[in-house]
Structures are given as C-alpha cells and as structure tokens.
Scaffold this motif. Sequence first.
Motif, PDB file in Angstrom:
ATOM      1  N   LEU A 123       0.827  -1.207   0.000  1.00 46.44           N
ATOM      2  CA  LEU A 123       0.000   0.000   0.000  1.00 46.44           C
ATOM      3  C   LEU A 123       0.861   1.257   0.000  1.00 46.44           C
ATOM      4  O   LEU A 123       0.518   2.251  -0.648  1.00 46.44           O
ATOM      5  CB  LEU A 123      -0.940   0.000   1.203  1.00 46.44           C
ATOM      6  CG  LEU A 123      -1.944  -1.147   1.255  1.00 46.44           C
ATOM      7  CD1 LEU A 123      -2.741  -1.109   2.553  1.00 46.44           C
ATOM      8  CD2 LEU A 123      -2.869  -1.106   0.049  1.00 46.44           C
ATOM      9  N   LEU A 124       1.989   1.234   0.713  1.00 48.79           N
ATOM     10  CA  LEU A 124       2.876   2.394   0.743  1.00 48.79           C
ATOM     11  C   LEU A 124       3.488   2.654  -0.633  1.00 48.79           C
ATOM     12  O   LEU A 124       3.767   3.800  -0.984  1.00 48.79           O
ATOM     13  CB  LEU A 124       3.984   2.211   1.784  1.00 48.79           C
ATOM     14  CG  LEU A 124       3.538   2.120   3.248  1.00 48.79           C
ATOM     15  CD1 LEU A 124       4.761   1.976   4.149  1.00 48.79           C
ATOM     16  CD2 LEU A 124       2.707   3.321   3.655  1.00 48.79           C
ATOM     17  N   PHE A 125       3.705   1.599  -1.393  1.00 48.02           N
ATOM     18  CA  PHE A 125       4.246   1.735  -2.744  1.00 48.02           C
ATOM     19  C   PHE A 125       3.157   2.053  -3.773  1.00 48.02           C
ATOM     20  O   PHE A 125       3.451   2.214  -4.947  1.00 48.02           O
ATOM     21  CB  PHE A 125       4.955   0.440  -3.173  1.00 48.02           C
ATOM     22  CG  PHE A 125       6.355   0.310  -2.660  1.00 48.02           C
ATOM     23  CD1 PHE A 125       7.430   0.829  -3.363  1.00 48.02           C
ATOM     24  CD2 PHE A 125       6.608  -0.349  -1.470  1.00 48.02           C
ATOM     25  CE1 PHE A 125       8.733   0.690  -2.901  1.00 48.02           C
ATOM     26  CE2 PHE A 125       7.904  -0.497  -0.989  1.00 48.02           C
ATOM     27  CZ  PHE A 125       8.975   0.041  -1.709  1.00 48.02           C
ATOM     28  N   GLY A 126       1.908   2.101  -3.325  1.00 49.16           N
ATOM     29  CA  GLY A 126       0.809   2.358  -4.252  1.00 49.16           C
ATOM     30  C   GLY A 126       0.499   1.153  -5.128  1.00 49.16           C
ATOM     31  O   GLY A 126      -0.008   1.298  -6.241  1.00 49.16           O
ATOM     32  N   ARG A 127       0.828  -0.037  -4.642  1.00 47.46           N
ATOM     33  CA  ARG A 127       0.639  -1.278  -5.392  1.00 47.46           C
ATOM     34  C   ARG A 127      -0.171  -2.280  -4.561  1.00 47.46           C
ATOM     35  O   ARG A 127       0.339  -3.332  -4.194  1.00 47.46           O
ATOM     36  CB  ARG A 127       1.990  -1.908  -5.743  1.00 47.46           C
ATOM     37  CG  ARG A 127       2.902  -1.053  -6.590  1.00 47.46           C
ATOM     38  CD  ARG A 127       2.429  -1.078  -8.021  1.00 47.46           C
ATOM     39  NE  ARG A 127       3.412  -0.654  -8.977  1.00 47.46           N
ATOM     40  CZ  ARG A 127       3.555   0.598  -9.398  1.00 47.46           C
ATOM     41  NH1 ARG A 127       2.828   1.539  -8.878  1.00 47.46           N
ATOM     42  NH2 ARG A 127       4.444   0.893 -10.324  1.00 47.46           N
ATOM     43  N   PRO A 128      -1.432  -1.958  -4.205  1.00 43.49           N
ATOM     44  CA  PRO A 128      -2.178  -2.885  -3.359  1.00 43.49           C
ATOM     45  C   PRO A 128      -2.251  -4.275  -3.969  1.00 43.49           C
ATOM     46  O   PRO A 128      -2.508  -4.440  -5.150  1.00 43.49           O
ATOM     47  CB  PRO A 128      -3.572  -2.266  -3.252  1.00 43.49           C
ATOM     48  CG  PRO A 128      -3.548  -1.010  -4.043  1.00 43.49           C
ATOM     49  CD  PRO A 128      -2.187  -0.827  -4.640  1.00 43.49           C
ATOM     50  N   GLY A 129      -1.969  -5.261  -3.139  1.00 42.85           N
ATOM     51  CA  GLY A 129      -2.031  -6.644  -3.591  1.00 42.85           C
ATOM     52  C   GLY A 129      -0.754  -7.155  -4.232  1.00 42.85           C
ATOM     53  O   GLY A 129      -0.610  -8.353  -4.451  1.00 42.85           O
ATOM     54  N   ALA A 130       0.194  -6.279  -4.521  1.00 43.58           N
ATOM     55  CA  ALA A 130       1.447  -6.720  -5.157  1.00 43.58           C
ATOM     56  C   ALA A 130       2.344  -7.386  -4.115  1.00 43.58           C
ATOM     57  O   ALA A 130       2.371  -7.002  -2.960  1.00 43.58           O
ATOM     58  CB  ALA A 130       2.173  -5.536  -5.771  1.00 43.58           C
ATOM     59  N   GLY A 131       3.071  -8.381  -4.557  1.00 38.79           N
ATOM     60  CA  GLY A 131       4.096  -8.981  -3.717  1.00 38.79           C
ATOM     61  C   GLY A 131       3.585  -9.822  -2.566  1.00 38.79           C
ATOM     62  O   GLY A 131       4.356 -10.147  -1.681  1.00 38.79           O
TER      63      GLY A 131
END
Length: 134
Positions: A123-131
């Motif tokens: 979420l901090l990277f703006g990529r919810p659900g990634a990784g």
Amino acid sequence: MTLRWEAFLDRVRERGEYDAPEDAERAARVVLALLGAHLVGQVRADLAARLPEAMALVLLNPLQAAEPLTPERFVRATAAWIDGATETTALWDIGAVLSTVADAASGELMDRVLFQLPPGYDLLFGRPGAGHRP
C-alpha cells in the motif's frame, strides 16, 4: 532503465505536490534511507540500479534499523526524520517517493522488494495486492 535525477525529483515533486524541489529531495532522501535499512543483498542493489546515483547511494547507505518496521512504524519514523512532519504528511511523502520508486522498478523486482518487507508495504508503494506471499 535508470531514472535521471531531474526526472526522479520531478515525479516525486508532482506526486507530493511540493512547492520546492528541496522538499521533494528531502522526502526522497529520508524515505529511501529508511527503506534501505529494510532491504538486503541483491534486491537492494537491483533497486538502487534503477535510481539516480545520488538516490541509489542513499538507499545503499541506509539508516540503521534494529528490526523491520511495520508500515505504521515506517510512517512514524519518516515523520520523526522530517522537520515539521506529521504522520499524515509523512504518509503523503512516502507515497510520493515509493510510487516513483515502484514505477522505476520492474514488476518482478517490486515483488522481490515487497517479499523482504513486512506485510502492508504494498500500500505504501501504491501497489495494493502486489508482492503477497502465496
């Protein structure tokens, strides 16, 4: 492909809606120094290779962390390192910097980065659900 210094700071400045380039640079240096303390080995080196040299050096010579910070503690630590920041403004700073970092990295590299971090950093990277780990 490595981002140029000006392009990197312009993106951070635009996303953070900073009035001055110095504010974008300050946020980038603090966030990357804290992030660098949480990444190790080839992942940190690969991510640094995607950043402008000055920012890569910040990532590669991080602040020391005794333990991995949860996303919430990462936000608090960022606020503590930026003069006049609150947790709300620190979250804004983190989003501006880490979304720019995520754009500079490939999807595969971002998966490796997020794998090394405690849950919730997507979420901090703006990529919810990634990784997410399977």
